[in-house]
Write an enzyme that holds these catalytic residues in place. Structure first.
Site, short mmCIF file in Angstrom:
data_model
loop_
_atom_site.label_atom_id
_atom_site.label_comp_id
_atom_site.label_asym_id
_atom_site.label_seq_id
_atom_site.Cartn_x
_atom_site.Cartn_y
_atom_site.Cartn_z
N HIS A 170 0.72 -1.24 -0.15
CA HIS A 170 -0.10 0.08 0.03
C HIS A 170 0.61 1.58 -0.23
O HIS A 170 0.74 2.11 0.65
CB HIS A 170 -0.85 -0.01 0.66
CG HIS A 170 -1.33 -0.89 1.46
ND1 HIS A 170 -3.08 -1.41 1.39
CD2 HIS A 170 -1.02 -2.31 2.38
CE1 HIS A 170 -3.33 -2.39 1.03
NE2 HIS A 170 -2.54 -3.10 2.01
N SER B 196 14.16 20.55 -17.73
CA SER B 196 13.04 21.57 -18.44
C SER B 196 12.63 22.41 -19.33
O SER B 196 14.13 23.21 -18.72
CB SER B 196 11.95 21.20 -17.00
OG SER B 196 11.38 23.06 -17.01
#
Ligand code: ARG
Length: 475
Positions: free
Chosen positions: A155, A276
């Site tokens: 999880h 970027s």
């Protein structure tokens, strides 16, 4: 040049031709089409349906055409419908009407699926080889981190500490199943359809078993109607590719997470990262993201072909022309993704210290307390309850499990004594999981060794098949 003009008063409408045309994508079947024509020529010749000297000139012309296709001097033209008609045009340009002799006893229906099977086998071998390389990279990386601990998750919550080599090596198991699937796929893909004709077989004295052998197929069709309709091998190949895509996407997800500033476990190499256009500081794990993203189209291609096949009447229907682009696209996609992911894995470094520090946090050793009590014959349910109480005690007092006092342990459960602290260490927890396939470093080392041997044996089989295939293609 159309292959079917005789009973028509005129050519097809422009829109019909435009929709029918497949040569802009099926041209890549050309080498396989020429090779299967050579096999077909041999049976036509040996059954006396084509005279020896005609056969010799057709063979020479086919070989020339093959070289011209390879060097790009013979290309499909705007007016060619598909690869089969383009190549027949090439042949008749060289030989005159004799170039049309190969059509005896063969239809594009059995021809196209024979070509596609050869294409699929050839390319499947390429993919399989790339997977063995990926697996070697995974196992090599796993070997570097066998003795390093990290939190293992369920999880995405700290669950139990694991060897980080174990964490990496798990991916090799997934790809090894893909290799098994590929290996099994050959049985159904390597079946010759040549000789099935349009659908009913042929009245001419052909020998489908001979052509099958000549083309290196493992077997020959048993039902000519099925032979021209069956595209299970395409759907199955696409399922295999989609599954490989799933496996790559899970690596992509993991790598992205591990490379995040919050985790900061993975240092992806510069040459496998991108920047970027606006934020100068950014170093993004785009390869991982593309590996994850490309799985979408791999699944899409499978769905496209299965949807096209659903409810399709036997034998050949033109719908079947839609089998090629998805198959080609999935091959092409994997040919791009597999080497990039392999390189990304090989060049990623992990922060051993950070992972080790995180390994015992989040009370990931709580199971050790429960197991300690079980070894003292306490039923697991009570042991689990006691370990849970220890966690609650730590949470309310801001401590770690090993920091509880002897008195506190005893209050939680009478059988819990200070001796439990010996198992409340990451190395104790790891080393105790010594069963086969478990996370103890010794087990992980063994697991990696077996996986590498298995991968080597796959690689050897693939190389042998590739060798046989290229000999067949060159014959
Ligand atoms: N281009 C066709 C295909 O890819 C070849 C077979 C055409 N057969 C036919 N009966 N029209 O399926």
């Amino acid at each position: 040049m159309a292959l079917w003009g005789g009973r028509f008063s005129g050519g097809p409408a422009d829109a019909v031709f435009a929709l029918s045309r497949s040569v802009h994508f099926d041209w890549r079947l050309a080498p396989y089409d020429i090779r299967s024509s050579l096999a077909h020529l041999l049976v036509l010749e040996s059954s006396g349906l084509i005279k020896k000297d005609d056969a010799a000139s057709i063979r020479t012309a086919l070989k020339q055409l093959s070289a011209e296709v390879l060097n790009g001097s013979f290309k499909a033209a705007d007016h060619d419908e598909d690869v089969h008609s383009a190549l027949e045009r090439g042949l008749t340009q060289k030989l005159g009407p004799v170039g049309g002799a190969l059509r005896a006893g063969r239809s594009r229906n059995d021809q196209v699926t024979t070509d596609l099977r050869l294409f699929a086998i050839d390319h499947m071998l390429e993919i399989a080889l790339l997977i063995t390389k990926l697996n070697s990279a995974i196992l090599a990386k796993a070997s570097e981190y066998i003795d390093d601990s990290a939190p293992g998750f369920t999880h995405i919550q700290h669950a139990q500490p694991v060897s980080f080599g174990h964490e990496i090596a798990k991916h090799a198991q997934a790809f090894s199943r893909d290799l098994d699937r590929i290996n099994d796929w050959f049985k159904r893909a390597s079946v010759s359809s040549l000789g099935a004709g349009a659908l009913a077989g042929s009245s001419l004295p052909l020998d489908p078993a001979f052509t099958a052998k000549n083309l290196g197929f493992e077997s020959v069709f048993a039902n000519s109607i099925d032979a021209v309709s069956d595209r299970d091998y395409v759907a199955e190949a696409l399922f295999i590719f989609a599954t490989i895509g799933l496996h790559l996407s899970r690596i992509g997800e993991e790598w992205s997470l591990w490379a995040s500033t919050e985790f900061a476990w993975a240092k992806v190499a510069d040459e496998y990262s991108t920047g970027s256009s606006i934020m100068p500081q950014k170093k993004n794990p785009d390869m991982a993201e593309l590996a994850r993203g490309k799985s979408g189209r791999l699944i899409g291609n499978l769905v496209a072909v299965m949807t096209m096949l659903k409810g399709l009447p036997f034998a050949y229907n033109r719908d079947l022309q839609e089998d090629k682009e998805p198959l080609f696209d999935s091959f092409d996609t994997l040919l791009l993704v597999l080497p990039a992911v392999t390189g990304m894995i090989s060049t990623t470094d992990f922060d051993r210290e950070k992972m080790a520090l995180a390994a015992p946090t989040g009370f990931s050793l709580a199971t050790e307390i429960a197991d300690y009590l079980v070894r003292k014959n306490i039923p697991f349910a009570s042991a689990h309850e006691a370990a849970g109480k220890c966690v609650a005690l730590c949470e309310s007092s801001g401590r770690q499990l090993h920091q509880l006092t002897d008195i506190e342990f005893a209050e939680v459960h009478p059988s819990l004594d200070g001796g439990v602290r010996e198992v409340l260490t990451v190395s104790g927890a790891l080393n105790s999981r010594i069963t086969a396939g478990g996370t103890a470093p010794a087990s992980v080392a063994e697991q990696i060794k077996v996986a590498q041997l298995n991968n080597d044996s796959h690689a050897k089989k693939i190389a042998d098949k590739q060798q046989a295939f290229s000999e067949m293609m060159g014959a």
